[in-house]
Write an enzyme that holds these catalytic residues in place. Structure first.
Site, PDB file in Angstrom:
ATOM      1  N   TYR A  15       0.737  -1.259   0.159  1.00  0.00           N
ATOM      2  CA  TYR A  15       0.182   0.004  -0.011  1.00  0.00           C
ATOM      3  C   TYR A  15       1.105   1.362   0.445  1.00  0.00           C
ATOM      4  O   TYR A  15       0.456   2.175   1.364  1.00  0.00           O
ATOM      5  CB  TYR A  15      -0.526  -0.248   1.443  1.00  0.00           C
ATOM      6  CG  TYR A  15      -1.571  -1.790   1.615  1.00  0.00           C
ATOM      7  CD1 TYR A  15      -2.150  -1.800   0.472  1.00  0.00           C
ATOM      8  CD2 TYR A  15      -1.743  -2.247   2.553  1.00  0.00           C
ATOM      9  CE1 TYR A  15      -3.263  -2.897   0.859  1.00  0.00           C
ATOM     10  CE2 TYR A  15      -2.258  -3.686   2.340  1.00  0.00           C
ATOM     11  CZ  TYR A  15      -3.190  -3.713   1.868  1.00  0.00           C
ATOM     12  OH  TYR A  15      -3.506  -5.163   1.961  1.00  0.00           O
ATOM     13  N   TYR A 144     -13.166  -7.188   5.481  1.00  0.00           N
ATOM     14  CA  TYR A 144     -11.400  -7.054   4.875  1.00  0.00           C
ATOM     15  C   TYR A 144     -11.303  -8.154   4.622  1.00  0.00           C
ATOM     16  O   TYR A 144     -11.306  -9.413   5.516  1.00  0.00           O
ATOM     17  CB  TYR A 144     -10.667  -6.251   5.393  1.00  0.00           C
ATOM     18  CG  TYR A 144      -8.900  -6.943   4.432  1.00  0.00           C
ATOM     19  CD1 TYR A 144      -8.643  -5.565   3.574  1.00  0.00           C
ATOM     20  CD2 TYR A 144      -8.215  -7.860   4.723  1.00  0.00           C
ATOM     21  CE1 TYR A 144      -7.994  -5.912   2.283  1.00  0.00           C
ATOM     22  CE2 TYR A 144      -7.052  -7.725   4.164  1.00  0.00           C
ATOM     23  CZ  TYR A 144      -6.707  -7.308   3.014  1.00  0.00           C
ATOM     24  OH  TYR A 144      -5.937  -7.388   1.741  1.00  0.00           O
ATOM     25  N   ASP A 243     -14.120 -16.377   7.128  1.00  0.00           N
ATOM     26  CA  ASP A 243     -12.853 -16.327   6.414  1.00  0.00           C
ATOM     27  C   ASP A 243     -11.735 -16.426   7.943  1.00  0.00           C
ATOM     28  O   ASP A 243     -11.819 -15.043   8.229  1.00  0.00           O
ATOM     29  CB  ASP A 243     -12.967 -14.794   5.901  1.00  0.00           C
ATOM     30  CG  ASP A 243     -11.301 -14.485   5.312  1.00  0.00           C
ATOM     31  OD1 ASP A 243     -10.648 -14.485   6.217  1.00  0.00           O
ATOM     32  OD2 ASP A 243     -11.093 -13.403   4.474  1.00  0.00           O
ATOM     33  N   LYS A 272      -2.158 -16.830   7.855  1.00  0.00           N
ATOM     34  CA  LYS A 272      -1.761 -15.976   8.444  1.00  0.00           C
ATOM     35  C   LYS A 272      -1.365 -16.983   9.006  1.00  0.00           C
ATOM     36  O   LYS A 272      -0.339 -17.554   9.507  1.00  0.00           O
ATOM     37  CB  LYS A 272      -2.686 -15.266   9.260  1.00  0.00           C
ATOM     38  CG  LYS A 272      -3.571 -13.812   8.217  1.00  0.00           C
ATOM     39  CD  LYS A 272      -3.163 -12.350   8.735  1.00  0.00           C
ATOM     40  CE  LYS A 272      -3.410 -11.724   7.501  1.00  0.00           C
ATOM     41  NZ  LYS A 272      -4.755 -10.915   7.087  1.00  0.00           N
TER      42      LYS A 272
HETATM   43  C1  LIG Z   1      -5.160 -10.744   5.492  1.00  0.00           C
HETATM   44  C2  LIG Z   1      -6.547 -11.172   5.189  1.00  0.00           C
HETATM   45  C3  LIG Z   1      -7.108 -11.579   3.930  1.00  0.00           C
HETATM   46  C4  LIG Z   1      -5.196 -11.498   2.806  1.00  0.00           C
HETATM   47  O1  LIG Z   1      -4.643 -12.842   3.568  1.00  0.00           O
HETATM   48  P1  LIG Z   1      -3.100 -13.207   2.194  1.00  0.00           P
HETATM   49  O2  LIG Z   1      -2.190 -13.698   3.001  1.00  0.00           O
HETATM   50  O3  LIG Z   1      -2.848 -11.569   2.884  1.00  0.00           O
HETATM   51  O4  LIG Z   1      -3.488 -12.566   0.949  1.00  0.00           O
HETATM   52  C5  LIG Z   1      -8.138 -12.519   3.663  1.00  0.00           C
HETATM   53  N1  LIG Z   1      -8.775 -12.244   4.867  1.00  0.00           N
HETATM   54  C6  LIG Z   1      -8.494 -11.680   6.196  1.00  0.00           C
HETATM   55  C7  LIG Z   1      -9.823 -11.573   7.610  1.00  0.00           C
HETATM   56  C8  LIG Z   1      -7.283 -11.179   6.295  1.00  0.00           C
HETATM   57  O5  LIG Z   1      -7.088 -11.189   7.641  1.00  0.00           O
END
Ligand SMILES: *Cc1c(COP(=O)(O)O)cnc(C)c1O
Length: 419
Positions: A15, A144, A243, A272
């Site tokens: 970013y 997000y 997610d 993550k």
């Molecule tokens: C970080 C994140 C993503 C994206 O993961 P990347 O490995 O950065 O592509 C998707 N959803 C959530 C909730 C996240 O915190």
């Protein structure tokens, strides 16, 4: 040219502007929960308050993880037509840890890719059920889900990330942001259900982050909202996709954030912390029913297959990381950190919005943070933080001692005062 000079001229950072980049610092080492920074020739050790964007839950240079990486027979082979023990064992472990019923596993190479795969699964599953017209996604504001175009389409529409992509992104259906704990859940649920009913024929899935919305604004919401999502999905034949990329593996105090409400999704994304902060890895888990519906669509297959799918190094370190999570007792660590954050940030409550949940501490200011001033102030306290928008927050490694957590809180307070 020095590292920093070349970096400034040639290297994109996340970013960032290429013509007017914010300053970056050189890391020369990482050990335990500390980063070593080269500060213009002076070495400085700081506590990592970010877990390297929420991934390095065990910290750095962890002997068990280093040993696991050295133990591999091969780093990578293609996953088309081939398989191997690290991938199979990891799938087995994820199925055992996941909410009951999530037992089909797709290994992806990043969180954003796992969200793309989950979206594709949802649309293909609807095709397999004979509902090809269901191509949109119902989500909530404040979310997000990643930076690829499909994932961006379900991010908060006003969050700046994709204000300039109108006409490019898929047009999804956005419900209001779910209320904070103790808020008007019934009112929100009625509005959500009305929106769902209005779009029932075109929606394939509900996609949300459970309980904690991360990079969309660090919003904590009432877990009871998840039960509404489950009921609405069942009523209208939507898939429920959760997610858990930021929230999974104990970060919010339960192994999965959805456990706060006892809700089981049809599809779950993890990432993550899955790669233990060492290597990039994510996974999509789904039910046998979803897998069968996807496989009944006209292609007969899930049409996705990254080059580095099932990377053996990543799967091996992930398995070792999951071993450590159990061996070190993540639940006690997260509880301990939660108490430390609540104590250390309590004094800010009069000045700003403070929220803590599990090993997450958030301070929301009434103005955009001065990133440079706030970062410098935290560093002066010996803490690495990365504020964004109007937020100074921390997600400490679970390996932090009580003293480390107290130091991080001092860093947050300094950043708030300066930012
Ligand atoms: C970080 C994140 C993503 C994206 O993961 P990347 O490995 O950065 O592509 C998707 N959803 C959530 C909730 C996240 O915190």
């Amino acid at each position: 040219m020095t590292l920093l000079d070349y970096d400034r001229e040639h290297l994109w950072h996340p970013y960032a502007s290429m013509t007017d980049p914010a300053p970056v610092r050189v890391v020369t080492g990482a050990r335990g929960v500390h980063l070593t920074l080269d500060d213009g020739g002076r070495t400085r050790e700081v506590v990592d308050g970010m877990s390297s964007w929420w991934a390095a839950v065990h910290g750095y240079g962890v002997p068990e993880l280093d040993a696991a990486l050295r133990s591999v027979d091969f780093a990578h082979v293609m996953f088309g037509g081939l398989t191997h023990a690290p991938a199979v064992r990891l799938a087995e472990r994820l199925v055992a840890l996941a909410p009951a019923g999530l037992e089909r596993v797709f290994l992806a190479d990043s969180g954003s890719v796992s969200v793309e795969v989950a979206l594709k699964m949802a649309l293909q599953a609807q095709r397999g059920r004979g509902r090809a017209g269901r191509t949109r996604v119902l989500t909530v504001r404040g979310g997000y889900h990643g930076d690829t175009f499909g994932a961006m389409s379900v991010c908060d529409p006003d969050g700046g990330m994709h204000a300039m992509w109108t006409g490019v992104l898929a047009q999804q259906v956005f419900a209001p942001r779910p209320p904070a704990p103790g808020g008007d859940v019934a009112g929100w649920a009625a509005a959500f259900e009305a929106l769902a009913a209005a779009h029932a024929d075109e929606v394939a899935a509900i996609v949300v982050e459970p309980v904690l919305q991360g990079a969309g604004g660090m919003w904590v919401y009432d877990p009871a909202c998840l039960r509404t999502l489950r009921e609405t999905a069942d009523r209208h034949g939507f898939l429920l996709v959760l997610d858990e990329i930021a929230t999974g593996f104990g970060r919010t105090g339960e192994l999965w954030a959805a456990d706060h409400a006892g809700v089981v999704p049809d599809v779950m994304c993890v990432g993550k912390a899955l790669g233990a902060g060492y290597l990039t890895l994510a996974a999509v888990l789904c039910t046998a029913e979803v897998a069968a519906d996807v496989s009944a669509s006209e292609s007969g297959a899930l049409m996705h297959g990254p080059t580095f799918m099932g990377n053996a190094l990543a799967c091996t370190v992930a398995l070792a990381g999951l071993d450590l999570l159990e061996a070190r007792g993540w639940r006690d660590d997260v509880r301990r950190i939660e108490r430390g954050l609540a104590d250390g940030l309590a004094g800010l409550a009069g000045l700003a919005g403070v929220r803590t949940l599990g090993a997450v501490g958030v301070v929301q200011l009434d103005h955009p943070v001065d990133l440079v001033a706030a970062t410098d102030a935290a560093l002066a306290e010996g803490v690495w933080l990365r504020p964004f928008r109007d937020l100074v927050y921390t997600m400490p490694p679970y390996a932090c001692s009580d003293d480390d957590v107290a130091r991080i809180c001092a860093g947050v307070r300094a950043a708030v005062a300066a930012g």
